[in-house]
Design a protein around this motif. Structure first.
Motif, PDB file in Angstrom:
ATOM      1  N   MET A 166       0.826  -1.208   0.000  1.00  0.00           N
ATOM      2  CA  MET A 166       0.000   0.000   0.000  1.00  0.00           C
ATOM      3  C   MET A 166       0.863   1.262   0.000  1.00  0.00           C
ATOM      4  N   LYS A 167       1.976   1.212   0.710  1.00  0.00           N
ATOM      5  CA  LYS A 167       2.873   2.378   0.723  1.00  0.00           C
ATOM      6  C   LYS A 167       3.474   2.612  -0.660  1.00  0.00           C
ATOM      7  N   LYS A 168       3.730   1.511  -1.378  1.00  0.00           N
ATOM      8  CA  LYS A 168       4.259   1.633  -2.736  1.00  0.00           C
ATOM      9  C   LYS A 168       3.180   2.156  -3.673  1.00  0.00           C
ATOM     10  N   LYS A 169       1.956   1.642  -3.517  1.00  0.00           N
ATOM     11  CA  LYS A 169       0.847   2.068  -4.366  1.00  0.00           C
ATOM     12  C   LYS A 169       0.537   3.548  -4.163  1.00  0.00           C
ATOM     13  N   TYR A 170       0.497   3.963  -2.892  1.00  0.00           N
ATOM     14  CA  TYR A 170       0.180   5.357  -2.562  1.00  0.00           C
ATOM     15  C   TYR A 170       1.449   6.087  -2.108  1.00  0.00           C
ATOM     16  N   TRP A 171       2.472   5.997  -2.916  1.00  0.00           N
ATOM     17  CA  TRP A 171       3.787   6.543  -2.566  1.00  0.00           C
ATOM     18  C   TRP A 171       3.774   8.057  -2.370  1.00  0.00           C
ATOM     19  N   ASN A 172       2.831   8.736  -3.034  1.00  0.00           N
ATOM     20  CA  ASN A 172       2.781  10.194  -2.959  1.00  0.00           C
ATOM     21  C   ASN A 172       1.813  10.707  -1.894  1.00  0.00           C
ATOM     22  N   ALA A 173       1.279   9.796  -1.058  1.00  0.00           N
ATOM     23  CA  ALA A 173       0.334  10.212  -0.008  1.00  0.00           C
ATOM     24  C   ALA A 173       1.082  10.868   1.152  1.00  0.00           C
ATOM     25  N   THR A 174       0.349  11.618   1.948  1.00  0.00           N
ATOM     26  CA  THR A 174       0.947  12.266   3.121  1.00  0.00           C
ATOM     27  C   THR A 174       1.271  11.240   4.196  1.00  0.00           C
ATOM     28  N   HIS A 175       0.365  10.290   4.408  1.00  0.00           N
ATOM     29  CA  HIS A 175       0.553   9.244   5.419  1.00  0.00           C
ATOM     30  C   HIS A 175      -0.091   7.944   4.946  1.00  0.00           C
ATOM     31  N   ASN A 176       0.490   6.827   5.365  1.00  0.00           N
ATOM     32  CA  ASN A 176      -0.112   5.502   5.185  1.00  0.00           C
ATOM     33  C   ASN A 176      -0.088   4.820   6.553  1.00  0.00           C
ATOM     34  N   CYS A 177      -1.123   5.055   7.327  1.00  0.00           N
ATOM     35  CA  CYS A 177      -1.194   4.518   8.690  1.00  0.00           C
ATOM     36  C   CYS A 177      -1.786   3.113   8.649  1.00  0.00           C
ATOM     37  N   SER A 178      -1.418   2.290   9.633  1.00  0.00           N
ATOM     38  CA  SER A 178      -1.818   0.882   9.543  1.00  0.00           C
ATOM     39  C   SER A 178      -2.134   0.271  10.901  1.00  0.00           C
ATOM     40  N   ALA A 179      -2.862  -0.843  10.837  1.00  0.00           N
ATOM     41  CA  ALA A 179      -3.173  -1.632  12.034  1.00  0.00           C
ATOM     42  C   ALA A 179      -3.525  -3.037  11.581  1.00  0.00           C
ATOM     43  N   PHE A 180      -3.153  -4.032  12.390  1.00  0.00           N
ATOM     44  CA  PHE A 180      -3.579  -5.394  12.078  1.00  0.00           C
ATOM     45  C   PHE A 180      -3.755  -6.218  13.344  1.00  0.00           C
TER      46      PHE A 180
END
Length: 215
Positions: A42-56
């Motif tokens: 997801m970080k690669k897909k949305y590389w230009n995003a401000t943040h890629n926050c996660s939880a699992f």
């Protein structure tokens, strides 16, 4: 074993808060390695995003839990996202919420609400099933007993998964573990002992769009 909610099919949802886009992508995972690979994807897909926050959350007892704020103020993204997953009591899934900043600061409370809401929106677009322990009960009865068995199972919301009509009738049903003894007792009484129980196969199962799924 009590019923366990799991993610059968992932999905994606999006919300907008003060011009900031929050895209929640949810996916089933079985291991920490799968979760980390998904987050990296997801970080690669949305590389230009401000943040890629996660939880699992992984494990039947939700014993493996991780979250990340990915640059947002501590405790405003990952933890609220994780709290939604724990609150819904869903197992074996990961979520990434991608944020594109819209130019207006949301504040601590606003971020918590936005990330929580994004996860909830993502879950709305997923297929969540309830896995439970039971038995595949196979039985034979005469034609007079079929309606009685159907009534007893229907009353308990137990689905007949297979039926075969010949000289007598063969029925199969997925019966929750804790109901098996009582169901057999009721059927035996209602059919005056004319029902023969052929097999009781232990099964871990769930229903997807009304169709049985045996694990």
């Amino acid at each position: 074993m009590k019923p366990v909610k799991i993610l059968y099919e992932g999905g994606e949802g999006e919300i907008v808060e003060k011009k900031s886009r929050f895209i929640a992508t949810v996916r089933p995972v079985e291991t920490e390695e799968e979760a980390l690979a998904f987050i990296a994807e997801m970080k690669k897909k949305y590389w230009n995003a401000t943040h890629n926050c996660s939880a699992f959350v992984i494990g039947e007892n939700q014993n493996l839990q991780r979250c990340s704020d990915d640059g947002e103020p501590q405790g405003t993204a990952g933890r609220p996202m994780l709290d939604v997953l724990l609150g819904e009591e869903i197992h074996n899934l990961a979520v990434v919420v991608t944020r594109y900043f819209g130019g207006t600061l949301l504040g601590t409370g606003g971020l918590v609400r936005a990330y929580s809401k994004a996860v909830q929106e993502g879950l709305k677009h997923c297929v969540i099933i309830e896995k439970q322990q039971g038995f595949l009960l196979k039985m034979n009865t005469d034609y007079n007993g079929v309606g009685k068995i159907q009534y007893i199972l229907g009353k308990r919301k137990i689905q007949i998964t297979s039926s075969e009509y010949a000289a007598d009738v063969t029925l199969e049903a997925l019966v929750p573990e804790e109901e098996l003894a009582k169901v057999k007792e009721e059927i035996t009484e209602a059919t005056s002992g004319r029902t023969i129980y052929r097999e009781e196969i232990p099964a871990l199962y769930a229903f997807v769009d009304g169709e049985p799924l045996i694990f």
